[in-house]
Structures are given as C-alpha cells and as structure tokens.
Design a protein around this motif. Structure first.
Motif, PDB file in Angstrom:
ATOM      1  N   ASP A 164       0.746  -1.330   0.023  1.00  0.00           N
ATOM      2  CA  ASP A 164      -0.022   0.046  -0.097  1.00  0.00           C
ATOM      3  C   ASP A 164       0.834   1.260   0.015  1.00  0.00           C
ATOM      4  O   ASP A 164       1.618   1.471   0.823  1.00  0.00           O
ATOM      5  CB  ASP A 164      -0.982   0.073   1.253  1.00  0.00           C
ATOM      6  N   PRO A 165       0.645   1.999  -1.264  1.00  0.00           N
ATOM      7  CA  PRO A 165       1.539   3.336  -0.969  1.00  0.00           C
ATOM      8  C   PRO A 165       1.401   4.190   0.184  1.00  0.00           C
ATOM      9  O   PRO A 165       2.203   5.205   0.179  1.00  0.00           O
ATOM     10  CB  PRO A 165       1.368   3.802  -2.124  1.00  0.00           C
ATOM     11  N   ARG A 166       0.179   4.073   0.600  1.00  0.00           N
ATOM     12  CA  ARG A 166       0.018   5.425   1.679  1.00  0.00           C
ATOM     13  C   ARG A 166       0.895   4.885   3.132  1.00  0.00           C
ATOM     14  O   ARG A 166       1.015   5.604   3.805  1.00  0.00           O
ATOM     15  CB  ARG A 166      -1.420   5.252   2.128  1.00  0.00           C
ATOM     16  N   THR A 167       1.403   3.499   3.443  1.00  0.00           N
ATOM     17  CA  THR A 167       1.910   3.105   4.541  1.00  0.00           C
ATOM     18  C   THR A 167       3.244   3.527   4.680  1.00  0.00           C
ATOM     19  O   THR A 167       3.966   3.732   3.669  1.00  0.00           O
ATOM     20  CB  THR A 167       1.643   1.539   4.827  1.00  0.00           C
ATOM     21  N   SER A 168       3.800   3.800   5.784  1.00  0.00           N
ATOM     22  CA  SER A 168       5.253   3.876   6.084  1.00  0.00           C
ATOM     23  C   SER A 168       6.088   2.599   6.288  1.00  0.00           C
ATOM     24  O   SER A 168       5.603   1.647   6.855  1.00  0.00           O
ATOM     25  CB  SER A 168       5.272   4.795   7.420  1.00  0.00           C
ATOM     26  N   GLU A 169       7.140   2.598   5.359  1.00  0.00           N
ATOM     27  CA  GLU A 169       8.060   1.465   5.115  1.00  0.00           C
ATOM     28  C   GLU A 169       8.670   1.133   6.379  1.00  0.00           C
ATOM     29  O   GLU A 169       8.818   0.061   7.101  1.00  0.00           O
ATOM     30  CB  GLU A 169       8.968   1.601   4.375  1.00  0.00           C
ATOM     31  N   GLU A 170       9.096   2.107   7.285  1.00  0.00           N
ATOM     32  CA  GLU A 170       9.657   2.045   8.534  1.00  0.00           C
ATOM     33  C   GLU A 170       8.883   1.418   9.411  1.00  0.00           C
ATOM     34  O   GLU A 170       9.279   0.567  10.202  1.00  0.00           O
ATOM     35  CB  GLU A 170      10.131   3.394   9.127  1.00  0.00           C
ATOM     36  N   LEU A 171       7.578   1.862   9.782  1.00  0.00           N
ATOM     37  CA  LEU A 171       6.690   1.251  10.456  1.00  0.00           C
ATOM     38  C   LEU A 171       6.220  -0.085  10.438  1.00  0.00           C
ATOM     39  O   LEU A 171       6.150  -0.833  11.202  1.00  0.00           O
ATOM     40  CB  LEU A 171       5.382   2.151  10.828  1.00  0.00           C
TER      41      LEU A 171
END
Length: 604
Positions: A164-171
């Motif tokens: 999902d492009p909205r999510t934060s990869e770090e989190l």
C-alpha cells in the motif's frame, strides 16, 4: 443457536433487528418452478439452501450485534474522569485490551500529536508492541497512514500494508504489519442542545494484523471509531485535569516555599491563605498550614499586621507601609496590601497582604551611614596628625627642636601616611569586590616564617600591653602567593587581635602544614565574640557593639570582609576557629601551597 429462533423469524416474516436489517434476506422459491409437490427432492434442496442462507445471515447479524454490545459495554466501563497519570495509563490499558478483543487485532497503538515538534509520539500502554519498538517511533504528521489520518481526520482501512503506497515502510518493517486500521482521535465539543460546535484531532489510534490472517472491514473501522471517540475524550479530559492539578501543585509549592510572607483575608475577616513565611513572621504555632477558614482575630495576634488588614478592608484603600516586628522590634518588613474585587461590582472580596523582610537592607543602610562616618574619622585622624607635625616643623624658624625630635616627628608622619595608604588600599579593594572585578594577584615565593616574624615585629611597637609572637616550624618553607595581599590579610587579623584585646595579653601567630595546604592561626586573649555575631562577622560593615567595651573600639567594619575575599582570591578560606566571650578568639587561614596551580585547576 437453537432452530426455534429461526422458525419464529420465518413464521413471523420479520427479520431480526440489527445494524444491517435493511439488507434483504433471500426469499424461498415460489411460482410454477417450485413444483406441485412440496416434498419433491429438487424443491426440498432449494428450500434447504434458502434456509442455510438465512442461518448464515442471522449468524452474521448476531455477531455484529454482539460486537456493538461489547463496544457499548467497553465504553460504559471507561471512566469519564481520570485524575492522575497512573489512572490514565491503567484506564487506557484496559481500553487497549478491549479494542484488541473486539476488533480481533494483534497490535494496538495510540499516537498523540506533540505541537512542539509537530510529530506523533507513542502514548503508552501499547499491545503487542515492545517498549524498545515504541522508543523508535516518532512519526511526522506528513508521514504514512497515521500522518494522513491525523491531517485529514478520516479513517483508513488497508489490508496489504507491504504494497500500500500510503503506509510507512519504517513502521511496517519495525512492527511487522500485514494490515491495519487507523482512525483519528477527535475531541468533539457540543453545546447545551448537543449540537456539534467544534472538533479537534489530538492523535490517532492504530490496530494492526487481524487475527487468523483475516482482513479488516468497514464494520471493524466503524466499531474502532466509536472506541476512539471515547478514548479521545478520556485522554483529553485527563490531560487537562492533570495539567491543571500539576499547575495547582506547583503554585502551592511555590506559595509554601517563598520567603515572602503572604496573607489573604476575605471581607468577612476569614483567613483564606497564610503561608509558612507569614506564620514565622507572626510567630504562630505550627499548625500544619491549617489556618484557612478560621477567623482573622483567631489566627492573627493583635498588632500591626491585623491592624493593617482591618484598615484596608474598612477603607477599601490599598496600603504600602513599613512595619517593625518582634519583641525588640528588630525585624523590619515592607508591607503591601492589594484589593481583590468582584467583577460585577466594586465590592472588596478579599485583601492580599505581602510582607518583604527588609531587616538586612535597613541594617546595611545603617552600617553604610556608620561606615561613612567612621571612614571620615579614620581619614581625618591621621591627616590631623600629619598636618600638626608638618606645621610644627615649618614654624620652627629658630631651631627649637633638635634633630632627634625632628626625626621622631618625621617617623610619626611616615606611620600616619602608611595608615592612610592601608585604609585607601582597603577601600579600593572593597570597590573592586563590590563592582564584580576580581582581585589581581602578583604571585611570588613567600617564606612564611620570615613573613609572620615581620608582621609580629611591625605590630609590636604600637602596643606596650601586648606580646606579639610568631611560631613557625623551619621545615614549613615557602608558598606561592601574593606577598602584599597576604601581608594585608595578616595585618588585619593581627590588628583586630590587638584592638579587641584592650587589656593586653599575648597575640600568637602560628603556622603548620595540613593535608597539602598551609594553615595559619592568629590567637588573642581579648574580648571574644558574642554568639549572635559569629555568623555575621565576615559581612561588610558589620561590627560587634553588644557592650560598652566593643562600642568603644572604632573600626570601619570592612577588615574581615576584605580578609575573606583576599583568602578566596588565593583559593583559600578564613574562618573563626574558636571564641569565648572574655577569653579571646582564634581566627584560622588555610591557603594552598601553590595558589597559581590552584587557580589553574579552578579554571581562572
């Protein structure tokens, strides 16, 4: 669930109530295609399929109703008022566990907005997330799903967190997120008619990873929004209450700890507030601070304070006066009263009285006046002597005085000039100290044995009542110090020892090594120092004047003050080692062997 429930629903023809009761339940097949015989195999199978659909739909609606009932029960269990940080943490802990159970989520995370950094930070407790992981989380309001939800005040459901492009990869990586829901924590303000007048987003609530690898749905999001609204109200109210409580406690602590006396009395002569400084000023019994709510006449003793408050209430005029307190009226206070009036009218509601202890300031003022008078006398005395002897010599045109007499006159003139020089030097050093400038040291090697012997020899000719002796072991050797300023220190100490021993006696100077330093003691057999002056003798302008013997001895009151600062300039210290009234005193001076090294170590 028993079959009778479904039979009743079928017989009544009414679907069960629930959040989705508007959705149609498939009807049983009718018409020509159903066949003439109801128990024909094909018709029976079609009717069985229909009832299976009915059962599935009923089960789904029952689960939805159970979830709503659990949500409502959870919301009812959450207290509306939380007054401490531990209570807030415990309440949120219970709420987080309920959220995880209702939404069937493995992880729950609350994030609060921090205006100072404009970021979202973790609000403990968490579920399924370690403290180490939480410490690494600080999310920008423009980052990921949480940032978007906070900025737009809209909820988001996502079931493919990795792509999902909205999510934060770090989190996603840190918390191993598969899917999730993020809803805003919104504070809603309503008017008396329950109309929404304002709303504000204070953070977000996240749930991650639906159990049994299922996807989150809109129904999950709707339930989470209901729980988030309750959580937001609890958090906001708790934060406001805790903030006000802490501010109140800080004010109370400040009120209790300030050294200014404060008394608040209302117009009914009832004491509302009285702090410890005021209780000490009024010499009240220790009552644990329980003075509020009692009558002014009962709490305050008759005297200037009660009269001041009474007159302020009576006249409605603020006062600014100086009061003297204590049995001997030695304590001086600057008292100021302020009126507190009602907003709607001019009636005085309370009087606030503030008392500043200005005793020391008044004492310094008196000392300064006495100092100016004393210095004038100290300057005039040698000048008068110098002027007299010079005039005598100038008028001796006929050679009345022989050479020996003239030399004696010149010696006196020279000694009086030295006396003036010392006095002026003291005044200049005091000026440097008072202006904040350090005392410049000219360091050199000083032989303590020779210096103490010279000090004793220089003072001995000025007195016939005293025996001034110096005892210094030969192995003491030299120290690194300013010889002139060290001489000034010892001149003051020995001069005081002689001056305050009006009946004579021995004045002894001794020195010895002590723990890597050098200690010098000056002992006399004089008047001694009364106990109440012992803590103040090193203050500027202070002089002992308790009895006629002390009052008869003139001085400027700056000698020991200067001695203290000269010792400190060498990284040393001076103190009153011992004293006994009528028996004498011993002053001690400790200096480093190398003042230069000590100053460097101190960073000067």
């Amino acid at each position: 669930m028993s079959d009778s429930v479904f039979d009743n629903d079928k017989d009544n023809g009414t679907p069960p109530e629930g959040p989705e009761q508007d959705q149609a339940i498939p009807a049983p097949p009718t018409g020509p295609e159903s066949g003439d015989t109801p128990d024909a195999p094909r018709d029976v199978r079609r009717e069985l399929d229909h009832y299976r659909l009915v059962v599935d739909e009923m089960r789904r609606r029952i689960r939805a109703l159970e979830d709503e009932l659990e949500t409502a029960s959870t919301m009812a269990e959450v207290p509306s008022v939380v007054v401490t940080r531990p209570e807030l943490r415990n309440t949120l802990g219970r709420l987080v566990k309920k959220v995880a159970m209702i939404i069937q989520a493995e992880k729950v995370l609350l994030l609060l907005h921090q205006p100072e950094t404009d970021s979202l930070t973790v609000l403990p407790p968490m579920l399924g997330i370690s403290e180490e992981q939480a410490d690494q989380l600080s999310i920008s309001v423009e980052d990921g799903v949480s940032g978007w939800v906070f900025g737009n005040a809209e909820s988001v459901v996502y079931n493919d967190a990795l792509n999902d492009p909205r999510t934060s990869e770090e989190l996603v990586s840190l918390l191993a997120v598969r899917n999730g829901i993020c809803v805003p924590l919104i504070i809603k303000q309503r008017d008396e008619e329950e109309r929404l007048v304002d709303e504000r987003v204070i953070g977000v609530m996240n749930v991650f990873n639906k159990r049994f690898d299922e996807d989150f749905g809109n129904e999950d999001m709707r339930l989470l929004e209901m729980l988030a609204e309750q959580a937001a109200a609890v958090i906001s109210n708790a934060q406001l209450y805790i903030q006000l409580t802490e501010e109140k406690e800080e004010l109370e602590e400040a009120f209790e700890s300030i050294n200014v006396g404060v008394v608040v009395v209302n117009n009914r002569r009832t004491v509302r507030l009285l702090n410890p400084a005021a209780a000490q000023m009024l010499e009240l019994d220790d009552n644990g601070g329980g003075y509020g709510g009692r009558s002014m006449d009962e709490v305050l003793p008759a005297g200037p304070v009660r009269d001041l408050l009474e007159s302020t209430i009576e006249t409605g005029e603020e006062r600014n006066v100086e009061l003297t307190m204590g049995e001997d009226e030695e304590q001086v206070y600057q008292a100021q009263t302020t009126l507190m009036r009602r907003e709607e009218d001019s009636e005085v509601e309370s009087v606030v009285a503030i008392f500043h202890d200005i005793t020391e300031m008044r004492q310094v003022e008196r000392m300064k006046t006495a100092f100016v008078s004393t210095v004038s006398h100290e300057l005039r005395t040698p000048l008068t002597s110098i002027k007299g002897f010079i005039s005598t010599l100038l008028e001796d045109d006929e050679g009345m005085y022989d050479n020996e007499t003239r030399r004696e006159f010149l010696i006196i003139i020279n000694e009086e000039c030295d006396r003036l020089t010392r006095l002026i030097s003291d005044l200049l050093n005091i000026s440097k100290i008072e202006s904040g400038h350090g005392l410049d040291l000219q360091l050199a090697d000083v032989d303590l044995g020779q210096l103490l012997s010279r000090i004793a020899a220089n003072h001995q000719p000025y007195t016939k009542k005293h025996s001034i002796v110096a005892q210094v072991p030969e192995e003491l050797g030299t120290i690194r110090a300013d010889p002139d300023k060290l001489t000034q220190i010892l001149d003051n100490l020995v001069g005081n020892a002689v001056k305050y021993s009006p009946n004579g006696g021995t004045v002894e100077l001794s020195a010895h090594a002590e723990n890597g330093t050098v200690r010098i003691d000056v002992r006399d057999e004089g008047l001694g120092i009364p106990e109440r002056h012992r803590d103040r003798i090193f203050k500027r302008f202070h002089q002992v004047d308790d009895d006629i013997d002390h009052r008869s001895i003139s001085g400027t009151g700056i000698g020991l003050y200067l001695v203290q600062h000269l010792a400190q300039a060498h990284c040393g210290r001076v103190w009153l080692e011992s004293t006994e009234v009528g028996e004498g005193s011993t002053f001690s001076l400790r200096l480093p062997r190398n003042a230069e090294a000590a100053l460097e170590a101190r960073g000067e």
